[in-house]
Design an enzyme around this catalytic site. Sequence first.
Site, PDB file in Angstrom:
ATOM      1  N   HIS A 289      -7.781  -0.018  -4.401  1.00 44.73           N
ATOM      2  CA  HIS A 289      -8.672   0.787  -3.565  1.00 44.73           C
ATOM      3  C   HIS A 289      -9.182   1.921  -4.446  1.00 44.73           C
ATOM      4  O   HIS A 289      -8.375   2.684  -4.975  1.00 44.73           O
ATOM      5  CB  HIS A 289      -7.905   1.442  -2.409  1.00 44.73           C
ATOM      6  CG  HIS A 289      -7.464   0.498  -1.341  1.00 44.73           C
ATOM      7  ND1 HIS A 289      -6.695   0.912  -0.276  1.00 44.73           N
ATOM      8  CD2 HIS A 289      -7.724  -0.814  -1.138  1.00 44.73           C
ATOM      9  CE1 HIS A 289      -6.471  -0.120   0.530  1.00 44.73           C
ATOM     10  NE2 HIS A 289      -7.073  -1.174   0.024  1.00 44.73           N
TER      11      HIS A 289
ATOM     12  N   ASP B 232     -12.947   2.427  -1.448  1.00 48.67           N
ATOM     13  CA  ASP B 232     -12.172   2.902  -0.312  1.00 48.67           C
ATOM     14  C   ASP B 232     -12.966   4.058   0.288  1.00 48.67           C
ATOM     15  O   ASP B 232     -13.637   4.774  -0.427  1.00 48.67           O
ATOM     16  CB  ASP B 232     -10.802   3.370  -0.811  1.00 48.67           C
ATOM     17  CG  ASP B 232      -9.779   3.436   0.284  1.00 48.67           C
ATOM     18  OD1 ASP B 232     -10.046   2.923   1.387  1.00 48.67           O
ATOM     19  OD2 ASP B 232      -8.700   3.997   0.046  1.00 48.67           O
ATOM     20  N   HIS B 233     -12.877   4.258   1.536  1.00 45.63           N
ATOM     21  CA  HIS B 233     -13.525   5.362   2.266  1.00 45.63           C
ATOM     22  C   HIS B 233     -14.803   5.873   1.591  1.00 45.63           C
ATOM     23  O   HIS B 233     -14.829   6.076   0.382  1.00 45.63           O
ATOM     24  CB  HIS B 233     -12.585   6.551   2.420  1.00 45.63           C
ATOM     25  CG  HIS B 233     -11.247   6.156   2.964  1.00 45.63           C
ATOM     26  ND1 HIS B 233     -10.199   7.024   3.042  1.00 45.63           N
ATOM     27  CD2 HIS B 233     -10.791   4.983   3.465  1.00 45.63           C
ATOM     28  CE1 HIS B 233      -9.152   6.403   3.552  1.00 45.63           C
ATOM     29  NE2 HIS B 233      -9.492   5.152   3.811  1.00 45.63           N
TER      30      HIS B 233
ATOM     31  N   TYR C 231     -15.041   4.540   6.958  1.00 47.41           N
ATOM     32  CA  TYR C 231     -15.603   3.215   6.673  1.00 47.41           C
ATOM     33  C   TYR C 231     -17.091   3.139   7.006  1.00 47.41           C
ATOM     34  O   TYR C 231     -17.557   2.202   7.649  1.00 47.41           O
ATOM     35  CB  TYR C 231     -14.770   2.131   7.373  1.00 47.41           C
ATOM     36  CG  TYR C 231     -13.423   2.004   6.708  1.00 47.41           C
ATOM     37  CD1 TYR C 231     -13.259   1.222   5.571  1.00 47.41           C
ATOM     38  CD2 TYR C 231     -12.324   2.731   7.158  1.00 47.41           C
ATOM     39  CE1 TYR C 231     -12.037   1.140   4.918  1.00 47.41           C
ATOM     40  CE2 TYR C 231     -11.089   2.657   6.513  1.00 47.41           C
ATOM     41  CZ  TYR C 231     -10.966   1.855   5.396  1.00 47.41           C
ATOM     42  OH  TYR C 231      -9.754   1.779   4.742  1.00 47.41           O
TER      43      TYR C 231
ATOM     44  N   HIS D 181       0.861  -1.194   0.000  1.00 53.69           N
ATOM     45  CA  HIS D 181       0.000   0.000   0.000  1.00 53.69           C
ATOM     46  C   HIS D 181       0.890   1.234   0.000  1.00 53.69           C
ATOM     47  O   HIS D 181       1.899   1.269   0.694  1.00 53.69           O
ATOM     48  CB  HIS D 181      -0.886  -0.016   1.258  1.00 53.69           C
ATOM     49  CG  HIS D 181      -1.949   1.032   1.265  1.00 53.69           C
ATOM     50  ND1 HIS D 181      -1.702   2.349   1.561  1.00 53.69           N
ATOM     51  CD2 HIS D 181      -3.273   0.950   0.982  1.00 53.69           C
ATOM     52  CE1 HIS D 181      -2.833   3.036   1.477  1.00 53.69           C
ATOM     53  NE2 HIS D 181      -3.803   2.213   1.123  1.00 53.69           N
TER      54      HIS D 181
ATOM     55  N   CYS E  32      -3.855   2.181  -4.653  1.00 52.50           N
ATOM     56  CA  CYS E  32      -4.761   3.018  -3.862  1.00 52.50           C
ATOM     57  C   CYS E  32      -4.871   4.341  -4.605  1.00 52.50           C
ATOM     58  O   CYS E  32      -3.995   5.204  -4.523  1.00 52.50           O
ATOM     59  CB  CYS E  32      -4.262   3.205  -2.437  1.00 52.50           C
ATOM     60  SG  CYS E  32      -5.458   4.162  -1.492  1.00 52.50           S
TER      61      CYS E  32
HETATM   62  C1  DNO Z   1      -6.819   3.341   5.128  1.00 48.36           C
HETATM   63  C2  DNO Z   1      -6.117   2.184   4.626  1.00 48.36           C
HETATM   64  C3  DNO Z   1      -4.820   1.888   5.362  1.00 48.36           C
HETATM   65  C4  DNO Z   1      -4.226   0.628   4.791  1.00 48.36           C
HETATM   66  C5  DNO Z   1      -2.875   0.265   5.320  1.00 48.36           C
HETATM   67  C6  DNO Z   1      -2.334  -0.867   4.500  1.00 48.36           C
HETATM   68  O1  DNO Z   1      -7.963   3.516   4.896  1.00 48.36           O
HETATM   69  O2  DNO Z   1      -5.933   2.292   3.269  1.00 48.36           O
HETATM   70  O3  DNO Z   1      -5.102   1.661   6.705  1.00 48.36           O
HETATM   71  O4  DNO Z   1      -5.052  -0.425   5.115  1.00 48.36           O
HETATM   72  O5  DNO Z   1      -2.027   1.326   5.264  1.00 48.36           O
HETATM   73  O6  DNO Z   1      -1.361  -1.560   5.179  1.00 48.36           O
END
Ligand code: DNO
Length: 400
Positions: free
Chosen positions: A304, A360-361, A377, A239, A277
């Site tokens: 993500h 993601d988010h 989340y 990531h 991401c």
């Molecule tokens: C946040 C996530 C991070 C991710 C870590 C991966 O929303 O993208 O917490 O899980 O950095 O190791």
Amino acid sequence: MRESWRWFGPNDPVTLDDIRQTGATDVVSALHDVPTGDVWTVDEIRQYKSNIESGNDEHSPLTWSVVESIPVHEDVKLGRDGCETYIDSWITSMENLAKCGVKIICYNFMPVIDWTRTDLGYRLSSGAYALRFDQKKFAAFDLFILRRANAEADYSKIEIAEAKNIYSTLSLDERDELTNNIIAGLPGKMTDSYTLADFRKALAQYENVGHKELRANLYRFLAKVLPRAEALGVRLAIHPDDPPRDMLGLPRVICTAEDLDKLFTDQPNPANGITLCVGTYGSRPDNDLPAMARRFGSRIHFAHLRGVSRDADEQRSFYEANHLDSDIDMVSVVRELLAEERQRAQASDGTGNEIFIRPDHGHQMMDDIGKAVNPGYSGIGRLKGLAEVRGVIRALSATM
Ligand code: DNO
């Protein structure tokens, strides 16, 4: 494309039954209670997996397919003597996951802090709430709350004056909240929670670790892990550092396409891959996301999907925008991912070519508001993101 959804375990207010209703088929999770550096045993993994998959006979099935994340012990990032033991434990956890059929592993190599935001309830004009990173507020924390040694050297005179101004307008509660967001960490973080004093100590450990050293420590870790991963059919997905640049005097080495070039030149094993991401990489104007998706296609083991909108006058500040309406061309990113899947299908026997994505988010919106959700989340906000992205996937797939 396999639609997945992050779940933080039995205490997550967004439940497995909720996830089924989103249409996602795969779960992204981790054994969050196991201390960093300890082995994840087969029994623990099996039990966790069977909890996730227990309703599968009567309901739409869910599969735990992606681990996010096995934390990497700080000693490994620091390259300390004796850190081999922690690398060995990490490998054993990976082997145990593979025994249970969980073969995509996201991890990160961020020193001391994981992902970081300054505001967890940034009000949008729609009335929904988003996460935000404000560079000026962050500088106010660094210079006037943390009072990091030599921090002034990292800022211009104007930046210091702006930070001072912001600091003076923050109430005591707001200062506490800002501090807490940064040093206690956000959900899913893979680093410790600190007091301010411990935080200063943790930062000081990196005094002699710059980019070169941190990279060498990452590559040493991977040189041991990757051959075993390849043999087991496990795909690793690093990531990026979020936000993707050095912070608090700490080096960060997974921020740009150039960083990824270095990573794959040093460690070309095909098991070595990335979590694309989109929101993290996209919070830098010099990262062109569709181009990165194309260039690193075969290395994308997980994605993500989320958008960011950077401030016009300060490109290091951003808020998390709608999945499709942001500074990132999400439709083009999805097109690249679909093209990559096609290529994989043609090149192989057709198995294992799908890319796992997750929304993601999400914003806190409608019934999310007022609920205790893990920042970023939320249920409805992420569902909106997933539904929008699903529409893009379907529409593009029909014409490609
Ligand atoms: C946040 C996530 C991070 C991710 C870590 C991966 O929303 O993208 O917490 O899980 O950095 O190791």
